[in-house]
Scaffold this active site. Structure first.
Site, PDB file in Angstrom:
ATOM      1  N   LYS A  55      65.297  48.325  18.929  1.00 55.02           N
ATOM      2  CA  LYS A  55      65.868  49.279  19.890  1.00 55.02           C
ATOM      3  C   LYS A  55      66.006  48.582  21.240  1.00 55.02           C
ATOM      4  O   LYS A  55      65.149  47.755  21.608  1.00 55.02           O
ATOM      5  CB  LYS A  55      64.926  50.487  19.981  1.00 55.02           C
ATOM      6  CG  LYS A  55      65.423  51.649  20.813  1.00 55.02           C
ATOM      7  CD  LYS A  55      64.468  52.844  20.669  1.00 55.02           C
ATOM      8  CE  LYS A  55      64.879  54.036  21.504  1.00 55.02           C
ATOM      9  NZ  LYS A  55      63.992  55.206  21.298  1.00 55.02           N
ATOM     10  N   SER A 130      66.014  59.492  19.970  1.00 51.72           N
ATOM     11  CA  SER A 130      66.812  58.550  20.703  1.00 51.72           C
ATOM     12  C   SER A 130      67.012  57.211  19.993  1.00 51.72           C
ATOM     13  O   SER A 130      67.877  56.426  20.396  1.00 51.72           O
ATOM     14  CB  SER A 130      66.154  58.274  22.063  1.00 51.72           C
ATOM     15  OG  SER A 130      64.857  57.757  21.910  1.00 51.72           O
ATOM     16  N   SER A 154      61.582  60.807  18.445  1.00 54.15           N
ATOM     17  CA  SER A 154      62.755  59.938  18.464  1.00 54.15           C
ATOM     18  C   SER A 154      62.880  58.945  17.328  1.00 54.15           C
ATOM     19  O   SER A 154      63.909  58.297  17.188  1.00 54.15           O
ATOM     20  CB  SER A 154      62.810  59.152  19.772  1.00 54.15           C
ATOM     21  OG  SER A 154      63.505  59.884  20.725  1.00 54.15           O
TER      22      SER A 154
HETATM   23  N1  GLN Z   1      64.385  64.515  22.195  1.00 55.63           N
HETATM   24  C1  GLN Z   1      63.230  64.249  23.018  1.00 55.63           C
HETATM   25  C2  GLN Z   1      63.683  64.025  24.450  1.00 55.63           C
HETATM   26  O1  GLN Z   1      64.852  64.147  24.703  1.00 55.63           O
HETATM   27  C3  GLN Z   1      62.473  63.086  22.460  1.00 55.63           C
HETATM   28  C4  GLN Z   1      62.889  61.752  22.927  1.00 55.63           C
HETATM   29  C5  GLN Z   1      62.018  60.643  22.420  1.00 55.63           C
HETATM   30  O2  GLN Z   1      61.152  60.813  21.539  1.00 55.63           O
HETATM   31  N2  GLN Z   1      62.181  59.473  23.033  1.00 55.63           N
HETATM   32  O3  GLN Z   1      62.938  63.766  25.334  1.00 55.63           O
END
Ligand code: GLN
Length: 465
Positions: A55, A130, A154
């Site tokens: 990532k 994400s 995420s």
């Molecule tokens: N969807 C969550 C957010 O928008 C989780 C994001 C994540 O785990 N990095 O913060």
């Protein structure tokens, strides 16, 4: 693509195979921010010659690391994250820095500065975020292992939408040194594979104490892949009743029920548990307050002065203002407003501190239940991957507040949690989530292996034509 199959290929061919796929998929999936052409095997270890995707919030010495944000679009780290070092020492080669929601703050992978990432099963749908780029490359069979990060879900949500295995181990299990932070009390390194055995092997490589990360654990790292045992006889498993009830899609419940019946047939002891409904409705708001407050503080170093993209101005303040105004998307700025609001001294008690207390209550309730059972099971999401042009949901419904956000419990409590495929709806993948007690990854993998035996979806990938 799994690690074992790739091992049958000569080492010299493995990288070429993965690179060809990563490049070929770029037009369709938009999963890579940087494609790494010239990496070489540097050591002989458990992942000798295995191509891995990272990532783009993971620092790679000499390779651009943007976190999908304009503010870091020219940032080239001068050091490797600890996990990058560990992967190199294990013999892995890197082929891609993958797309993600900007600064990991999102759940759709629609907010990357390079544009959205597309789901290999249906290019008109999201991968989830994400860590969407990493999920897409594993799901499309380009790499057998891709690293992500998980602050709210995420890794585990995109794993569900892309039909692969996504693991978020215990807090402290994998070093976060060199990962661009989001919310430090919730951030975890996680990863994707196509099967449980590879997931167990990957943790052996990635986990372990790191003096450079003060939250890193001294807990012993086991040889998880050698300990795997699909026998669930006598295992105590709890169905997460609040999540199950909040889901309206009966076909997702049916797929879940089938797995539960099979687990029971194999000797597991199943019960259904319910937590206080009001507490469960607080999962998302609690997360949102804490995550955005921590993000606002963590990202205050992205100011164009020390590193990253800079927009010049007459004074330091002008530079910071212009850089931050242009460097972040409106989506991120909105979150900084929310974060700053709960960090204001006059709001801290009724927002941030309250959220921290509610977090504690949620974790206590779950840990109390986990004294009685080995794991909590639930569908990872109440739906298949939403369409790219229609990510809307009713954010005040139980379906959203509970069924779409329950996996954040793993982040609140630092508990190991993973998603694996449980079947398909309309030819699109759906996932099941397992959450266990801290540092019980070994048990989690055993339960996952039993489920993988039931579904027969080991190593399943989607060829993108
Ligand atoms: N969807 C969550 C957010 O928008 C989780 C994001 C994540 O785990 N990095 O913060």
């Amino acid at each position: 693509m799994d690690i074992r199959t790739l091992e049958e290929m000569p080492i010299s061919e493995r990288k070429a195979y993965a690179l060809k796929k990563v490049k070929g998929l770029q037009d369709k999936l938009n999963a890579s921010i940087t494609i790494i052409e010239d990496d070489e095997v540097k050591a002989d270890g458990k992942l000798m010659g295995i191509p891995v995707a990272l990532k783009d919030n993971i620092s790679t010495k000499g390779i651009k690391t943007t976190a999908a944000s304009d503010i870091l679009d020219n940032y080239v780290p001068v050091y490797d994250a600890t996990i990058v070092k560990k992967l190199k020492e294990a013999g892995a080669i890197f082929v891609s820095k993958t797309s993600m929601d900007e600064l990991a703050m999102g759940g759709t992978n629609r907010t990357a500065n390079i544009g959205p990432c597309h789901n290999p099963y249906d290019l008109d749908r999201i991968t989830g975020g994400s860590s969407g780029g990493s999920a897409a490359l594993v799901a499309a069979g380009a790499v057998p292992l891709a690293i992500g990060s998980d602050t709210g879900d995420s890794v585990r949500k995109p794993a569900a939408y892309c039909g692969i295995v996504g693991v978020k181990p215990s807090y402290g299990r994998i070093s976060r040194y060199g990962i661009i932070p989001y919310a430090s009390s919730l951030d975890h390194v996680g990863y994707f594979t196509t099967n449980v055995e590879d997931a167990a092997l990957a943790l052996e490589v990635l986990a372990g104490r790191d003096d450079l990360d003060m939250t890193s654990s001294y807990e012993e790292v086991l040889e998880y892949s050698k300990l795997l045992d699909a026998n669930v006889k006598g295992r105590r498993l709890a169905i997460f009743g609040n999540v199950y009830d909040a889901i309206s899609d009966s076909s997702i419940k049916e797929a879940f029920d089938k797995i539960i019946v099979s687990l029971e047939d194999k000797g597991a002891i199943i019960k259904k548990v319910y937590f206080d409904g009001d507490l469960m409705k607080c999962l998302f708001p609690t997360y949102f307050i804490i995550a955005n407050a921590e993000a606002t503080a963590n990202h205050s170093n992205l100011d164009g002065v020390r590193f990253g993209h800079r927009i010049d101005g007459d004074s330091m303040e002008d530079v910071m203002m212009a850089t931050r105004t242009r460097g972040f998307s409106s989506f991120i700025k909105k979150r900084f407003v929310i974060g700053s609001y709960s960090l204001f001294e006059e709001n801290q008690e009724r927002l941030l501190k309250k959220a921290q207390r509610v977090r504690r209550l949620i974790v206590e309730a779950v840990l109390n239940e986990l004294k009685e059972v080995d794991a909590l099971l639930a569908p990872a999401s109440g739906s298949i991957a939403p369409r790219l042009d229609d990510p809307s949901s009713d954010e005040l419904s139980d379906e959203y507040l509970i069924a779409e956000n329950h996996m954040v419990i793993g982040n609140f409590g630092g508990l190991p949690s993973m998603t694996l495929p449980m079947g398909f709806k309309d030819d699109l993948p759906i996932g099941i989530n397992i959450t266990c007690n801290a540092f019980k990854e070994e048990e989690m993998f055993d339960i996952a292996l039993a489920i993988e035996d039931i579904t027969g979806l080991k190593g399943h990938v989607k060829e993108v034509l």
